[in-house]
Design a protein around this motif. Structure first.
Motif, mmCIF file in Angstrom:
data_model
loop_
_atom_site.group_PDB
_atom_site.id
_atom_site.type_symbol
_atom_site.label_atom_id
_atom_site.label_comp_id
_atom_site.label_asym_id
_atom_site.label_seq_id
_atom_site.Cartn_x
_atom_site.Cartn_y
_atom_site.Cartn_z
ATOM 1 N N TYR A 9 7.412 -37.666 -7.559
ATOM 2 C CA TYR A 9 7.238 -38.902 -8.315
ATOM 3 C C TYR A 9 7.201 -40.096 -7.372
ATOM 4 C CZ TYR A 9 8.899 -36.368 -12.465
ATOM 5 O OH TYR A 9 9.053 -35.481 -13.506
ATOM 6 N N ILE A 11 8.166 -43.794 -8.054
ATOM 7 C CA ILE A 11 8.795 -44.577 -9.117
ATOM 8 C C ILE A 11 8.881 -46.045 -8.721
ATOM 9 C CG2 ILE A 11 10.105 -42.588 -9.927
ATOM 10 C CD1 ILE A 11 12.625 -43.886 -8.669
ATOM 11 N N GLN A 15 13.471 -49.501 -11.048
ATOM 12 C CA GLN A 15 13.733 -48.693 -12.234
ATOM 13 C C GLN A 15 14.476 -47.397 -11.874
ATOM 14 O OE1 GLN A 15 13.050 -49.301 -15.405
ATOM 15 N NE2 GLN A 15 11.864 -51.155 -15.216
ATOM 16 N N PHE A 19 14.999 -44.065 -14.102
ATOM 17 C CA PHE A 19 14.530 -42.737 -13.699
ATOM 18 C C PHE A 19 15.669 -41.725 -13.800
ATOM 19 C CE2 PHE A 19 13.924 -39.258 -10.773
ATOM 20 C CZ PHE A 19 12.685 -38.784 -11.187
ATOM 21 N N TYR A 22 16.002 -40.820 -17.350
ATOM 22 C CA TYR A 22 14.865 -39.956 -17.676
ATOM 23 C C TYR A 22 15.129 -38.530 -17.192
ATOM 24 C CZ TYR A 22 10.071 -38.159 -16.948
ATOM 25 O OH TYR A 22 8.923 -37.399 -16.918
ATOM 26 N N ASN A 79 11.451 -38.663 -24.474
ATOM 27 C CA ASN A 79 11.576 -38.962 -23.053
ATOM 28 C C ASN A 79 10.248 -39.424 -22.453
ATOM 29 O OD1 ASN A 79 13.544 -39.247 -21.086
ATOM 30 N ND2 ASN A 79 13.030 -37.305 -20.125
ATOM 31 N N TYR A 80 9.148 -38.813 -22.880
ATOM 32 C CA TYR A 80 7.846 -39.296 -22.423
ATOM 33 C C TYR A 80 7.628 -40.742 -22.875
ATOM 34 C CZ TYR A 80 6.367 -34.580 -21.021
ATOM 35 O OH TYR A 80 6.253 -33.361 -20.409
ATOM 36 N N ALA A 83 9.739 -43.143 -20.688
ATOM 37 C CA ALA A 83 9.135 -43.382 -19.373
ATOM 38 C C ALA A 83 7.932 -44.316 -19.476
ATOM 39 C CB ALA A 83 8.733 -42.053 -18.736
ATOM 40 N N LYS A 86 9.219 -47.944 -20.241
ATOM 41 C CA LYS A 86 9.854 -48.555 -19.068
ATOM 42 C C LYS A 86 8.894 -48.716 -17.891
ATOM 43 C CE LYS A 86 14.168 -48.904 -20.446
ATOM 44 N NZ LYS A 86 14.879 -50.171 -20.470
ATOM 45 N N ILE A 89 7.511 -44.644 -13.894
ATOM 46 C CA ILE A 89 6.795 -43.693 -13.036
ATOM 47 C C ILE A 89 5.413 -44.261 -12.719
ATOM 48 C CG2 ILE A 89 5.823 -41.372 -12.871
ATOM 49 C CD1 ILE A 89 8.062 -40.499 -14.842
#
Length: 109
Positions: A9, A11, A15, A19, A22, A79-80, A83, A86, A89
């Motif tokens: 990832y 990121i 964040q 993460f 997440y 959760n998707y 992410a 926010k 990713i």
């Protein structure tokens, strides 16, 4: 012999806490949907933008079935969305590897 999916990832460095949230959110959903979660790794020293995850699946067909279950899973969907909301990713890359040697230094057959 299972294969291991490694996710790299990139990121947002601001964040990191998001993460980590997440990552923790996957602890229940990933195993329930059919993969053996090894873990998520957040930045600690060095790069503030690189994070990793790893999990095992039996084969690529099992991976496809796992991904379909994860997309339909309520925790997975939430959760998707988390992410995405926010924008934590920036990029993720997946690669699939097979274990050749173990921690004992022996050859895996």
């Amino acid at each position: 012999m299972p294969i291991t999916c490694f996710i790299r990832y990139e990121i947002d460095p601001y964040q990191k806490d998001a993460f980590e949230e997440y990552a923790r959110n996957w602890n229940e959903a990933i195993p329930r949907c059919g993969a053996d979660l090894i873990g998520y790794y957040a930045p600690h020293e060095g790069s503030a933008t690189l994070a990793y995850a790893a999990y095992n699946v039996e084969n690529l067909a099992a991976y496809e079935a796992y991904r379909a279950k994860l997309m339909a899973d309520p925790i997975g969907q939430a959760n998707y969305a988390f992410a995405k909301e926010k924008r934590l990713i920036r990029r993720e890359d997946r690669t699939f590897l097979r274990l050749v040697t173990g921690t004992n230094g022996g050859l895996i057959r």
